[in-house]
Design an enzyme around this catalytic site. Sequence first.
Site, short mmCIF file in Angstrom:
data_model
loop_
_atom_site.label_atom_id
_atom_site.label_comp_id
_atom_site.label_asym_id
_atom_site.label_seq_id
_atom_site.Cartn_x
_atom_site.Cartn_y
_atom_site.Cartn_z
N GLY A 417 0.83 -1.20 0.00
CA GLY A 417 0.00 0.00 0.00
C GLY A 417 0.86 1.25 0.00
O GLY A 417 2.06 1.21 0.30
N THR A 423 5.64 4.29 1.36
CA THR A 423 5.14 3.09 0.71
C THR A 423 5.51 1.88 1.56
O THR A 423 6.62 1.81 2.09
CB THR A 423 5.75 2.95 -0.70
OG1 THR A 423 5.47 4.13 -1.45
CG2 THR A 423 5.17 1.76 -1.43
N ASP A 535 -4.85 10.07 14.31
CA ASP A 535 -5.31 9.71 12.95
C ASP A 535 -6.00 8.35 12.97
O ASP A 535 -5.66 7.46 12.20
CB ASP A 535 -4.12 9.71 11.98
CG ASP A 535 -4.58 9.80 10.52
OD1 ASP A 535 -5.74 10.17 10.29
OD2 ASP A 535 -3.78 9.49 9.63
#
Length: 726
Positions: A417, A423, A535
Amino acid sequence: MKLFWLLIIFLSLTTISTADPKYAMPGCKDMCGKVRIPYPFGIGSNCSVNRWYNVDCNSSKPYLSALNSVEVLSINLDSQTVTVNVSMTFDCRIPVRNNSQILNMDLGGSPFLFSGLHNKFVVEGCGNAFVLDHGRALIGCSTTCSNDSVNEIISSCLGINCCQTTIPYNLKSYSMNLTGLERRLGGEATCGSAFLIDENSHVESLPGNISYVPLSLLWTLTPPRDPLIDCESYSGVDGRLVEVDLGNGNSIMSYKCVNRYKEVYGEEYEGNPYIENGIEALDSEECQSCYSNGGYCHYELLYHEDGKVISKPNMTCRHYPVPFPEHSKEKVSVGVILGISISMGVLFLAAISYALYKGIKKIKAKRRRKRFFKRNGGLLLKQQEEADPSFFDKTILFTSRELEKATDYFNENRILGRGGQGTVYKGMLTDGRIVAVKKSKVIDESQLEQFINEVVILSQVNHRNVVKLLGCCLETEVPLLVSEFIPNGTLYDRIHNETDEFPISLNTRLQIATEVAGAVAYLHSATSIPIYHRDIKTTNILLDDKHRAKVSDFGTSRFVSLDQTHLTTLVKGTFGYLDPEYFQSSQFTEKSDVYSFGVVLVELLTSEMPISLTRFGENRSLATHFMLAMEEGRVMSIIDAMVIKEGTRDELLAVANLAMRCLNLNGKNRPTMKEVAAELETIRVSHVPSMSQTNFQQVMHAEELQIIAYGESTSTFMSLEDNFSR
């Protein structure tokens, strides 16, 4: 050796000859009306690099046939852009307060992109307009109304009847959302307009339903697919790979041919570097004099970091070390002896040079690793080691060679992903362990600090529902983070994958919610220093082979001292999960994590996206959509059908009321994560999975649904958009 020096002199002398600059392939036209069409574009199918670059010349006007015959205004080889005249349609049949805009161009599958560097976003009228990239708000612009006429105000475009802004990166596609955008012409309200436009162009006004807007498209070339272009073999041309930013951590590599003479001497040296002999190789009189005396010209150039020349060259005339011997019978033996001696000397020098090369290469590699270690936060890591000596007992420092071997040299097929900070690759260590290797994108100090922050936080965390850190590597060009591999992907993919034959059951959803709540509660209260995640979202919740939840991605997390109640920081997070109270005050508290978890809980209940363009107005936010449904007594109509089938009414209302409390716009009235985890555990233990449950109607009346309000009346809940605007 003689042949070698003959070849060098021949190649040097050939650079003296000049040729007129060319732009098109042999036998092809390079002009259509007043527009020059240079290769890789071409007028006709056999004059371009591929079908996407075919140009039709009709009535002295060029058109790109592969893009619905859009008109070409200009082509720039230096910036790799083509400016086209795009037809824009504005739908004025719907009310002015909620109009929309359609772009009549599809770049899907083409090598073209909407250039972020060479376009700007312009809004005319008064109201709000946003550019959306796959449903995510990319940029926006708001204007105010004025009694002055549109044409008088638009020239400044500073926010009154008109505003403009830049685009952060290149786009393959986009859509626009226009809210309350209108124009006042003679006291009558008409449709406003919002559009992308070439930065060097300007449209005075857009009367009527159809208008044409100049737009710059970035064109890209990939050598394996475009074998006709080989810049490296052309005289005076350099071939370079340029990284094209697509946003969200994605990029593609584009091949570019650069006119070296234009870089060195200035703009007056023109031509097309994409074709052989396409540029005019001109040299100064001093250089030509050097050639005539048997020498060659050497340029000393100073380059900038991006590879561009930042100073004029200093030319020196150099001579070849070996003169040409006379071809006579008397000197044949001397030539043989001289040739053998020179050959032996060259072999001796080659052996010494190779040994020196290997030694210097090792020294450079060692220095490079040290330089990367410092640049990638090694000094910050040492500071953490001094603050906590036990830190390095918990963290393994991997070598670059280990991780390159584990990921097959970061093969594209190993990518798990991409994210905003890097990455993730799948790898296998020498001991057989499967790991996830995160390759960060560190380009400035702030991102570097985030990476070290994630290493430090994960090294201190030991919880079964938090991704375990195995180690890191700082001796590569970009830092690497190694953690345990979680095989079942993200919770977001499992919830929103419509093709999944085995959707997640209610029991599993309650288990995941309980585990995530417990993990966040552990971060808030059970660690030595409280940690705010900042987050929490379904894409940061991973699932193992038994659907156990693992909280990941601590790049934006922060430690909080015990005497602190909040953090004052720049607003960071994901739209749809962001606490409105934090957005307004920039003060992040533990209750801000509770709000984000509330959105995750609603996602598990409804299986709907956190932000959806299929819903309208304030209902586009899942949090607002859910709270309105709760207030109006129709929450069962938005809960996932499978969840309703498997759960009882009391269970679902208990979860919905808990989510409602988490989404309270007043952070003080929200429960703590410890309280949320305890209540979810109670609901999960009381739930008995069954294949048959009482069927519920999709819509329930307000009087049938008793909503429990905590802290204040539910009428005080405002929509997310209202809260942002205030």
